[in-house]
Design a protein around this motif. Structure first.
Motif, PDB file in Angstrom:
ATOM      1  N   GLU A  21      68.222  43.067  60.244  1.00 37.17           N
ATOM      2  CA  GLU A  21      68.189  43.479  58.853  1.00 37.17           C
ATOM      3  C   GLU A  21      66.939  42.885  58.232  1.00 37.17           C
ATOM      4  O   GLU A  21      66.639  41.707  58.447  1.00 37.17           O
ATOM      5  CB  GLU A  21      69.436  43.011  58.111  1.00 37.17           C
ATOM      6  N   ALA A 213      69.341  47.497  61.235  1.00 39.18           N
ATOM      7  CA  ALA A 213      70.696  47.512  60.698  1.00 39.18           C
ATOM      8  C   ALA A 213      70.592  47.297  59.185  1.00 39.18           C
ATOM      9  O   ALA A 213      69.542  46.924  58.666  1.00 39.18           O
ATOM     10  CB  ALA A 213      71.536  46.405  61.329  1.00 39.18           C
ATOM     11  N   GLY A 214      71.695  47.563  58.474  1.00 38.94           N
ATOM     12  CA  GLY A 214      71.724  47.284  57.047  1.00 38.94           C
ATOM     13  C   GLY A 214      70.902  48.269  56.236  1.00 38.94           C
ATOM     14  O   GLY A 214      70.724  49.420  56.621  1.00 38.94           O
ATOM     15  N   THR A 240      76.107  49.272  65.136  1.00 38.88           N
ATOM     16  CA  THR A 240      75.576  49.499  63.796  1.00 38.88           C
ATOM     17  C   THR A 240      75.319  48.212  63.020  1.00 38.88           C
ATOM     18  O   THR A 240      74.847  48.277  61.882  1.00 38.88           O
ATOM     19  CB  THR A 240      76.536  50.390  62.993  1.00 38.88           C
ATOM     20  N   THR A 241      75.613  47.064  63.586  1.00 45.31           N
ATOM     21  CA  THR A 241      75.349  45.801  62.908  1.00 45.31           C
ATOM     22  C   THR A 241      74.219  45.065  63.607  1.00 45.31           C
ATOM     23  O   THR A 241      73.793  45.443  64.708  1.00 45.31           O
ATOM     24  CB  THR A 241      76.612  44.919  62.881  1.00 45.31           C
TER      25      THR A 241
END
Length: 281
Positions: A21, A213-214, A240-241
């Protein structure tokens, strides 16, 4: 070491796609996240870590449109020194992104930082979408690097939408296509799910794809950083993280696929003339 024919098989290369992220414009904070991801990948045995597009500054288009200079990343800058120190400490090569100042404008750059901590090569994204063309200029050359005997071609996001980009690198000798991406949820995620296994299969090459991600810059990113085998099958997917997709590039598997699926060798020569239009009544 085992051999195939007269050529020795190369040792496997463990690679990681780092799904981080990012915070738009926070080069110091993002660089710290890179260092942590490099350390985590090294703990898993990875020698190469690929990060998303514009990973050090974040893919924050509103910020890029009004203050692209804030997102400049150049050799010797603090952000790259942080990445270089992590690469040096862990013996890792990393592909990281930022904005590069050129005489003719700004480019979206992928910097290859070697295990000595220095920038060994820089690739400028060649294919820009409509929004990006308002801020950036395209690169004009392709880039191949060699890591532990493996030949690796570089791409950035929209480059992968053009099959000829990955094909050209494969014909130039690339064993793998390393792509730093910024694919978002929705239709962009669908394209992501098609492009990368296709680029792997049609070129009988490994693909290492790194995505965010994020969210930042008003976008929510789709994740699914992954490593694909030369037959298009996924070897690792980060979901997805934030996390890592880690897999080995294996020479025996690469050779087997290229021996059995000979698209690179069997491609037809370019047509000698444009295709005529045949009118069917």
């Amino acid at each position: 070491m085992t051999t195939t024919g007269d050529a020795p098989l190369r040792q496997p290369l463990r690679v990681a796609a780092a799904q981080i992220e990012a915070v738009g414009g926070d080069l110091a904070g993002n660089a710290a996240a890179h260092a942590a991801a490099i350390a985590g990948a090294a703990d898993l045995g990875a020698s190469l870590v690929v990060f998303p597009e514009l990973s050090l500054c974040g893919y924050d288009y509103p910020l890029l449109a009004v203050d692209v200079a804030r997102c400049e990343v150049a050799p010797g800058d603090p952000a790259l020194r942080t990445v270089g120190q992590a690469c040096r400490e862990h013996g890792v090569t990393a592909v990281v992104g930022g904005c590069a100042r050129r005489a003719d404008g700004w480019a979206i750059a992928a910097h290859v930082v070697g295990p000595d901590g220095a920038v060994a090569a820089t690739y400028h994204k060649r294919h820009l979408d409509a929004d990006e063309r308002a801020v950036f200029v395209p690169g004009t050359t392709d880039t191949l690097v060699r890591v532990r005997g493996w030949r690796l071609g570089l791409g950035v996001c929209y480059d992968a939408s053009f099959p000829e980009h990955a094909r050209g690198l494969a014909l130039a000798g690339a064993d793998a296509y390393l792509v730093s991406g910024a694919f978002t949820v929705g239709d962009s995620d669908h394209r992501r799910s098609v492009y990368f296994p296709a680029r792997a299969l049609e070129n009988t090459s490994y693909v290492v794809f790194a995505n965010f991600a994020g969210a930042n810059g008003g976008w929510r990113f789709a994740g699914h950083s992954a490593v694909y085998a030369p037959d298009g099958r996924p070897l690792a997917d980060a979901g997805t993280t934030a996390g890592l997709a880690v897999a080995d590039l294996d020479d025996a598997r690469l050779r087997h696929q290229r021996d059995s699926q000979r698209m690179l060798a069997d491609r037809a020569a370019p047509a000698s003339a444009p295709a005529p239009v045949v009118v069917v009544p």
